[in-house]
Design a protein around this motif. Structure first.
Motif, PDB file in Angstrom:
ATOM      1  N   VAL A 126      44.736  78.663  84.258  1.00  0.00           N
ATOM      2  CA  VAL A 126      45.731  79.629  83.790  1.00  0.00           C
ATOM      3  C   VAL A 126      46.996  78.916  83.326  1.00  0.00           C
ATOM      4  O   VAL A 126      47.631  79.318  82.340  1.00  0.00           O
ATOM      5  CB  VAL A 126      46.051  80.660  84.893  1.00  0.00           C
ATOM      6  N   THR A 127      47.365  77.843  84.011  1.00  0.00           N
ATOM      7  CA  THR A 127      48.539  77.063  83.590  1.00  0.00           C
ATOM      8  C   THR A 127      48.312  76.445  82.218  1.00  0.00           C
ATOM      9  O   THR A 127      49.207  76.454  81.364  1.00  0.00           O
ATOM     10  CB  THR A 127      48.846  75.958  84.614  1.00  0.00           C
ATOM     11  N   VAL A 128      47.118  75.907  81.989  1.00  0.00           N
ATOM     12  CA  VAL A 128      46.805  75.321  80.685  1.00  0.00           C
ATOM     13  C   VAL A 128      46.841  76.393  79.594  1.00  0.00           C
ATOM     14  O   VAL A 128      47.375  76.160  78.494  1.00  0.00           O
ATOM     15  CB  VAL A 128      45.433  74.624  80.721  1.00  0.00           C
ATOM     16  N   LEU A 129      46.314  77.562  79.879  1.00  0.00           N
ATOM     17  CA  LEU A 129      46.351  78.656  78.899  1.00  0.00           C
ATOM     18  C   LEU A 129      47.788  79.088  78.613  1.00  0.00           C
ATOM     19  O   LEU A 129      48.148  79.371  77.463  1.00  0.00           O
ATOM     20  CB  LEU A 129      45.528  79.844  79.409  1.00  0.00           C
ATOM     21  N   ALA A 130      48.619  79.130  79.652  1.00  0.00           N
ATOM     22  CA  ALA A 130      50.036  79.467  79.449  1.00  0.00           C
ATOM     23  C   ALA A 130      50.719  78.419  78.579  1.00  0.00           C
ATOM     24  O   ALA A 130      51.473  78.743  77.654  1.00  0.00           O
ATOM     25  CB  ALA A 130      50.742  79.590  80.796  1.00  0.00           C
ATOM     26  N   HIS A 131      50.426  77.137  78.844  1.00  0.00           N
ATOM     27  CA  HIS A 131      50.990  76.071  78.017  1.00  0.00           C
ATOM     28  C   HIS A 131      50.511  76.181  76.572  1.00  0.00           C
ATOM     29  O   HIS A 131      51.289  75.911  75.635  1.00  0.00           O
ATOM     30  CB  HIS A 131      50.583  74.713  78.589  1.00  0.00           C
ATOM     31  N   ALA A 132      49.258  76.562  76.387  1.00  0.00           N
ATOM     32  CA  ALA A 132      48.730  76.730  75.030  1.00  0.00           C
ATOM     33  C   ALA A 132      49.460  77.861  74.305  1.00  0.00           C
ATOM     34  O   ALA A 132      49.808  77.740  73.119  1.00  0.00           O
ATOM     35  CB  ALA A 132      47.231  77.014  75.084  1.00  0.00           C
ATOM     36  N   MET A 133      49.727  78.943  75.005  1.00  0.00           N
ATOM     37  CA  MET A 133      50.488  80.045  74.412  1.00  0.00           C
ATOM     38  C   MET A 133      51.909  79.605  74.064  1.00  0.00           C
ATOM     39  O   MET A 133      52.449  79.972  73.014  1.00  0.00           O
ATOM     40  CB  MET A 133      50.519  81.230  75.369  1.00  0.00           C
ATOM     41  N   GLY A 158      50.177  84.402  59.748  1.00  0.00           N
ATOM     42  CA  GLY A 158      49.556  83.228  59.151  1.00  0.00           C
ATOM     43  C   GLY A 158      49.809  81.963  59.950  1.00  0.00           C
ATOM     44  O   GLY A 158      48.910  81.127  60.101  1.00  0.00           O
ATOM     45  N   ILE A 159      51.028  81.822  60.483  1.00  0.00           N
ATOM     46  CA  ILE A 159      51.340  80.656  61.306  1.00  0.00           C
ATOM     47  C   ILE A 159      50.471  80.651  62.560  1.00  0.00           C
ATOM     48  O   ILE A 159      49.935  79.609  62.957  1.00  0.00           O
ATOM     49  CB  ILE A 159      52.836  80.656  61.670  1.00  0.00           C
ATOM     50  N   VAL A 160      50.305  81.819  63.170  1.00  0.00           N
ATOM     51  CA  VAL A 160      49.466  81.908  64.368  1.00  0.00           C
ATOM     52  C   VAL A 160      48.023  81.548  64.036  1.00  0.00           C
ATOM     53  O   VAL A 160      47.350  80.838  64.805  1.00  0.00           O
ATOM     54  CB  VAL A 160      49.543  83.324  64.976  1.00  0.00           C
ATOM     55  N   LEU A 161      47.528  81.998  62.879  1.00  0.00           N
ATOM     56  CA  LEU A 161      46.143  81.728  62.499  1.00  0.00           C
ATOM     57  C   LEU A 161      45.889  80.246  62.260  1.00  0.00           C
ATOM     58  O   LEU A 161      44.755  79.776  62.395  1.00  0.00           O
ATOM     59  CB  LEU A 161      45.782  82.537  61.252  1.00  0.00           C
ATOM     60  N   VAL A 162      46.925  79.504  61.889  1.00  0.00           N
ATOM     61  CA  VAL A 162      46.782  78.056  61.738  1.00  0.00           C
ATOM     62  C   VAL A 162      47.016  77.344  63.066  1.00  0.00           C
ATOM     63  O   VAL A 162      46.291  76.406  63.429  1.00  0.00           O
ATOM     64  CB  VAL A 162      47.763  77.523  60.668  1.00  0.00           C
ATOM     65  N   ALA A 163      48.029  77.805  63.808  1.00  0.00           N
ATOM     66  CA  ALA A 163      48.421  77.104  65.036  1.00  0.00           C
ATOM     67  C   ALA A 163      47.393  77.260  66.153  1.00  0.00           C
ATOM     68  O   ALA A 163      47.103  76.302  66.879  1.00  0.00           O
ATOM     69  CB  ALA A 163      49.786  77.603  65.516  1.00  0.00           C
ATOM     70  N   ALA A 164      46.834  78.458  66.307  1.00  0.00           N
ATOM     71  CA  ALA A 164      45.929  78.710  67.431  1.00  0.00           C
ATOM     72  C   ALA A 164      44.683  77.826  67.397  1.00  0.00           C
ATOM     73  O   ALA A 164      44.317  77.215  68.414  1.00  0.00           O
ATOM     74  CB  ALA A 164      45.555  80.191  67.475  1.00  0.00           C
ATOM     75  N   MET A 189      40.284  68.019  72.915  1.00  0.00           N
ATOM     76  CA  MET A 189      40.322  66.567  72.745  1.00  0.00           C
ATOM     77  C   MET A 189      41.123  65.846  73.826  1.00  0.00           C
ATOM     78  O   MET A 189      40.828  64.701  74.155  1.00  0.00           O
ATOM     79  CB  MET A 189      40.920  66.223  71.372  1.00  0.00           C
ATOM     80  N   VAL A 190      42.153  66.495  74.369  1.00  0.00           N
ATOM     81  CA  VAL A 190      43.076  65.825  75.283  1.00  0.00           C
ATOM     82  C   VAL A 190      42.660  66.090  76.732  1.00  0.00           C
ATOM     83  O   VAL A 190      42.395  67.233  77.104  1.00  0.00           O
ATOM     84  CB  VAL A 190      44.516  66.318  75.036  1.00  0.00           C
ATOM     85  N   LEU A 235      44.338  74.903  65.991  1.00  0.00           N
ATOM     86  CA  LEU A 235      44.762  73.529  66.256  1.00  0.00           C
ATOM     87  C   LEU A 235      45.059  73.324  67.736  1.00  0.00           C
ATOM     88  O   LEU A 235      44.758  72.269  68.306  1.00  0.00           O
ATOM     89  CB  LEU A 235      45.984  73.184  65.413  1.00  0.00           C
ATOM     90  N   GLN A 236      45.655  74.338  68.364  1.00  0.00           N
ATOM     91  CA  GLN A 236      45.902  74.235  69.803  1.00  0.00           C
ATOM     92  C   GLN A 236      44.583  74.149  70.569  1.00  0.00           C
ATOM     93  O   GLN A 236      44.456  73.341  71.506  1.00  0.00           O
ATOM     94  CB  GLN A 236      46.719  75.435  70.277  1.00  0.00           C
ATOM     95  N   LEU A 237      43.599  74.946  70.180  1.00  0.00           N
ATOM     96  CA  LEU A 237      42.297  74.882  70.842  1.00  0.00           C
ATOM     97  C   LEU A 237      41.644  73.520  70.633  1.00  0.00           C
ATOM     98  O   LEU A 237      41.019  72.977  71.552  1.00  0.00           O
ATOM     99  CB  LEU A 237      41.395  75.995  70.310  1.00  0.00           C
ATOM    100  N   LEU A 238      41.784  72.952  69.432  1.00  0.00           N
ATOM    101  CA  LEU A 238      41.218  71.633  69.152  1.00  0.00           C
ATOM    102  C   LEU A 238      41.863  70.571  70.037  1.00  0.00           C
ATOM    103  O   LEU A 238      41.160  69.711  70.605  1.00  0.00           O
ATOM    104  CB  LEU A 238      41.422  71.287  67.675  1.00  0.00           C
TER     105      LEU A 238
END
Length: 202
Positions: free
Chosen positions: A95-102, A37-43, A52-53, A45-48
């Motif tokens: 790939v670095t941005v995706l790693a940071h998102a993870m 559930g935490i992943v389903l909320v966090a992921a 935006m940034v 928001l991370q994409l958003l």
């Protein structure tokens, strides 16, 4: 109330062992569903936040990118991440941005996993508050060591928590590894390593 102090030590030890087994079973039961559930909320928001940034690459990021023992005082782990995620040979930040998102999503889980042996719902509330603050997500497009440093510090605290509640010796090693990773990400991580060692051995 003082009579409880007269309970023989073997009985105290058995009670503590039973309590720890109960905590371990609770940990195994709750980390699955609530963690998902935490992943389903966090992921999302991370994409958003990624949308935006803008990407930030400044002079400090350049120091990581052009790292060498002769020209920089910065620790090498962030440069290793840049190498592993292809900034040098693929010439891309993707790939670095995706790693940071993870790392951002993982840090939310680490908050939950660290606290869940103490209180399941308290851990969930703390993790969700961390998620909704957007703090773990805002540095995902910043080409600095902040995101990596955050996740390795939380990893160190998590390993300490697991050692405390499980008494499994392997977590001593993992705590030290995480502390070393923090130190080699940012030199301030030396304080994290020192605190880990004091907590484990003093």
């Amino acid at each position: 109330s003082g009579s409880i102090l007269l309970v023989p030590w073997p009985i105290w030890k058995r009670w503590c062992r039973v309590a720890r087994v109960g905590v371990q079973r609770e940990f195994a039961l709750v980390t699955g569903g609530l963690g998902t559930g935490i992943v389903l909320v966090a992921a999302p928001l991370q994409l958003l936040v990624l949308y935006m940034v803008p990407l930030v690459f400044e002079c400090d990021a350049q120091a990581h990118y052009e790292w060498s023992t002769a020209t920089t005082y910065r620790p090498p782990l962030m440069t290793g991440l840049l190498l592993f995620t292809g900034q040098y040979h693929l010439d891309t930040f993707l790939v670095t941005v995706l790693a940071h998102a993870m790392f951002g999503v993982l840090s939310c889980l680490l908050v939950y996993w660290t606290l869940v042996p103490l209180t399941r719902w308290g851990a969930l509330v703390a993790a969700m508050a961390y998620v909704l603050s957007l703090v773990p997500f805002t540095a995902a497009k910043l080409m600095l060591a902040d995101q990596l440093f955050t996740v390795v510090v939380l990893w160190a605290v998590y390993c300490l928590s697991r050692y405390w509640f499980s008494e499994e010796r392997r977590y001593i090693g993992w705590t030290i590894v995480a502390g070393l990773a923090a130190m080699f990400t940012r030199w301030e991580g030396q304080a994290i390593l020192l605190c880990c060692c004091l907590t484990l051995f003093v």
